[in-house]
Design a protein around this motif. Structure first.
Motif, PDB file in Angstrom:
ATOM      1  N   VAL A 239       9.376 135.229 -50.838  1.00 32.57           N
ATOM      2  CA  VAL A 239      10.419 135.906 -51.614  1.00 32.57           C
ATOM      3  C   VAL A 239      10.588 135.212 -52.962  1.00 32.57           C
TER       4      VAL A 239
ATOM      5  N   GLN B 224      10.062 136.645 -56.698  1.00 30.76           N
ATOM      6  CA  GLN B 224      11.118 136.604 -57.715  1.00 30.76           C
ATOM      7  C   GLN B 224      10.623 135.923 -58.983  1.00 30.76           C
TER       8      GLN B 224
ATOM      9  N   LEU C 134       8.347 138.143 -60.913  1.00 30.91           N
ATOM     10  CA  LEU C 134       9.118 139.146 -61.646  1.00 30.91           C
ATOM     11  C   LEU C 134       9.769 138.545 -62.885  1.00 30.91           C
TER      12      LEU C 134
ATOM     13  N   ASN D  36      33.488 133.277 -59.084  1.00 30.38           N
ATOM     14  CA  ASN D  36      33.261 134.145 -60.231  1.00 30.38           C
ATOM     15  C   ASN D  36      32.963 133.377 -61.508  1.00 30.38           C
ATOM     16  N   ILE D  37      33.528 132.163 -61.567  1.00 30.47           N
ATOM     17  CA  ILE D  37      33.279 131.356 -62.757  1.00 30.47           C
ATOM     18  C   ILE D  37      31.782 131.038 -62.875  1.00 30.47           C
TER      19      ILE D  37
ATOM     20  N   ILE E 144      29.723 133.205 -64.941  1.00 32.55           N
ATOM     21  CA  ILE E 144      29.719 132.930 -66.380  1.00 32.55           C
ATOM     22  C   ILE E 144      28.471 132.164 -66.756  1.00 32.55           C
TER      23      ILE E 144
ATOM     24  N   THR F  29      25.179 134.195 -66.348  1.00 32.18           N
ATOM     25  CA  THR F  29      25.016 135.213 -67.382  1.00 32.18           C
ATOM     26  C   THR F  29      24.674 134.569 -68.722  1.00 32.18           C
ATOM     27  N   MET F  30      25.410 133.506 -69.043  1.00 29.39           N
ATOM     28  CA  MET F  30      25.189 132.878 -70.336  1.00 29.39           C
ATOM     29  C   MET F  30      23.811 132.216 -70.417  1.00 29.39           C
TER      30      MET F  30
ATOM     31  N   GLU G 279      21.105 133.330 -69.398  1.00 28.46           N
ATOM     32  CA  GLU G 279      20.174 134.373 -69.852  1.00 28.46           C
ATOM     33  C   GLU G 279      19.949 134.296 -71.356  1.00 28.46           C
ATOM     34  N   ALA G 280      21.018 133.985 -72.077  1.00 20.43           N
ATOM     35  CA  ALA G 280      20.921 133.922 -73.531  1.00 20.43           C
ATOM     36  C   ALA G 280      19.940 132.853 -73.978  1.00 20.43           C
TER      37      ALA G 280
ATOM     38  N   TRP H 176      16.106 132.990 -75.485  1.00 22.09           N
ATOM     39  CA  TRP H 176      15.769 133.065 -76.900  1.00 22.09           C
ATOM     40  C   TRP H 176      16.341 131.846 -77.603  1.00 22.09           C
TER      41      TRP H 176
ATOM     42  N   TRP I  73      29.242 132.283 -84.485  1.00 21.82           N
ATOM     43  CA  TRP I  73      30.255 132.045 -83.450  1.00 21.82           C
ATOM     44  C   TRP I  73      29.621 131.988 -82.067  1.00 21.82           C
ATOM     45  N   MET I  74      28.531 132.767 -81.886  1.00 20.25           N
ATOM     46  CA  MET I  74      27.872 132.756 -80.584  1.00 20.25           C
ATOM     47  C   MET I  74      27.101 131.452 -80.387  1.00 20.25           C
TER      48      MET I  74
END
Lengths: 261, 268
Positions: free
Chosen positions: A27, A31, A34, A178-179, A182, A185-186, A188-189, A192, A200-201
């Protein structure tokens, strides 16, 4: 020395546990493939239309993708599983067992759980780095390799401290799963170079969620764009974060009152 | 009969709105999830446009801004997560209870889906405003095209739900749902217009996108909202969406029958 022994012991337990579920290996391979397809496909599509992205050529970005997998693999290998276990233990009260052990609680909590198959991501990351360097025709001298190593260690230390602080919040809020979203997700940025993002980002990706130190700075070292100032800055931030997270952990653990296991 | 269904759906939606409203902090975090991915690709493509003289294949930075703003909205409306839920439902035994109820469980999922999307409008609207302020999207959309967007996105949502729900049924056969879901979302990334507007993909990838359903979930409504679909291609697009939905429903019914026959309860 004792700490190395402990690390070896916990990793061995992790490996033995995981060997019972060998199908997970496939598995994970699936992954990882992918993930690789996504990364390379993305690069291919983008470089159909341009020769460089914010000053980075495609092979340089390939090196960055390598670092992205390497650091991501490291996080997924030990940092994230250990921190998730910590959060679960606080919720269910089983943290008491860990606290009674005669070793430093932060240390044990940080290495307790390993997800062995994530080593696949680490291996892929190294492989990508080698390919990228070969394609760039770049030979790194000792100082550059050292710079890369230091940048990588600093990045890992920063990410670790960040996770530890997030996980420590569990002593007050109990439900913080849930934190974690964060960070995922971040991160992923980080696929790049952060220099392409608006100002600001960049600030957010550097200081709020330390993606810049984790991925971009070590990658700069690989492709020979790292300045001494950046490296020293990364080291300074790493030291500061390690210190702050340790203090925070201490406060948190003092706040913990057990939940009767 | 219709009155009964309406009452059922109203009650279900009200119920799950109340349940989901408890998780307000989680909603703020999901906002990040909704916003970040489109923002990353928007930044990447803006950078590409800037370094190649202002446009990529006719897309200017403000076109990309418009594209990804709409994509964010469409992605929210067509979003589906039941493939994560069913593994849990089956493993923990919740599925048995659901099967005992007199209505098909899909009704509960549909109403949950609708209520979640209504609730998340509170997050989506500020997100759109943020995009508008930060990236200044430009629209040159004729009115008919903007109007056609509405049925297109609803059909897209229906299609995504049918396919996603069918996929969720895999949980009746295997516990390694993660691998299947990853494959699905990777395909989505490339062929739904997420990574890049489909026009910017290499030819062979565009051809693959043409035979897969993903384009009809997300890319087609987005293209309509941007006025990038030729008038004569619109009806064909709707037809493709409808065909995929019909096909999806047929498959869904077969798979569901087989799944229920296979099911043996765990716990309770």
């Amino acid at each position: 020395m004792r700490y190395f022994k402990l690390i070896r012991l916990y990793f061995r337990i992790g490996v033995l546990n995981e060997l019972e579920y060998r199908a997970n290996f496939f598995v994970q391979i699936f992954q990882t493939v992918l993930g690789l397809l996504t990364a390379l496909g993305g690069l291919a599509v983008i470089f159909e239309h341009t020769g460089d992205l914010g000053g980075w050529r495609s092979d340089e970005l390939l090196a960055l993708v390598g670092v992205y997998f390497l650091v991501g693999g490291l996080i997924g290998f030990v940092i994230q599983p250990s921190m998730q276990r910590l959060m679960m233990d606080v919720r269910t009260g089983t943290l008491d067992f860990m606290l009674t052990k005669p070793e430093d609680a932060q240390f044990i909590a940080s290495i307790r759980q390993v997800e062995m198959w994530k080593l696949v991501d680490i291996a892929l990351g190294v492989g990508l780095l080698v390919v990228a360097l070969a394609r760039l025709g770049r030979v790194m001298d000792v100082a550059q390799v050292l710079g890369f190593g230091v940048a990588l260690l600093a990045g890992a230390a920063i990410v670790y401290s960040f996770w530890l602080m997030l996980a420590t919040l569990v002593f007050w809020f109990v439900r913080v799963d849930n934190i974690l979203v964060i960070f995922q997700t971040m991160y992923e940025a980080g696929r790049w170079p952060v220099t392409i993002y608006p100002g600001w980002m960049q600030v957010m990706l550097t200081f709020l969620v330390p993606v810049a130190f984790a991925v971009t700075v070590p990658s700069q070292a690989v492709v020979g764009r790292l300045t001494l100032q950046t490296l020293l800055g990364a080291l300074g931030v790493a030291a500061l974060m390690l210190f702050v997270s340790r203090r925070f952990w201490r406060i948190g653990i003092r706040h913990y009152s057990g939940a009767s296991a | 009969m219709i009155g009964l269904w309406a009452r059922y759906y109203r009650a279900q939606i009200k119920l799950s709105l109340a349940v989901q409203f408890q998780y307000r902090v989680a909603m703020a975090i999901w906002m990040l999830d909704i916003v970040l991915s489109p923002m990353i690709y928007l930044v990447v493509w803006t950078t590409v446009a800037q370094s190649s003289g202002g446009t990529v294949n006719g897309f200017t930075p403000s076109d990309f801004a418009a594209y990804y703003t709409v994509l964010m909205i469409v992605q929210h409306i067509t979003q589906i997560w039941h493939m994560w839920e069913y593994e849990y439902l089956i493993r923990e035994g919740g599925m048995a209870q659901r099967l005992l109820r007199p209505l098909h469980p899909i009704n509960e999922d549909i109403s949950q889906n609708i209520s979640y999307k209504i609730l998340m409008l509170m997050v989506l609207i500020p997100a759109v405003l943020l995009f508008v302020l930060l990236f200044r999207p430009a629209f040159h959309t004729p009115l008919w095209s903007a109007l056609a967007f509405i049925p297109a996105v609803l059909l897209g949502a229906a299609l995504a739900f049918v396919i996603g729900w069918t996929l969720a049924m895999a949980a009746f056969w295997t516990t390694r749902i993660v691998a299947i879901n990853s494959l699905y979302f990777t395909a989505m990334l490339f062929f739904a217009g997420y990574l890049a507007p489909l026009d910017l993909l290499p030819r062979f990838m565009q051809m693959i996108a043409g035979v897969l359903p993903f384009r009809w979930m997300m890319s087609f409504p987005v293209e309509l909202a941007l006025g990038r679909v030729a008038p004569e291609a619109v009806l064909g697009g709707f037809a493709a969406q409808a065909l995929w939905i019909v096909f999806g429903v047929l498959v869904l019914r077969r798979v569901w029958k087989a799944a229920v026959r296979r099911f043996s309860s765990v716990g309770g």
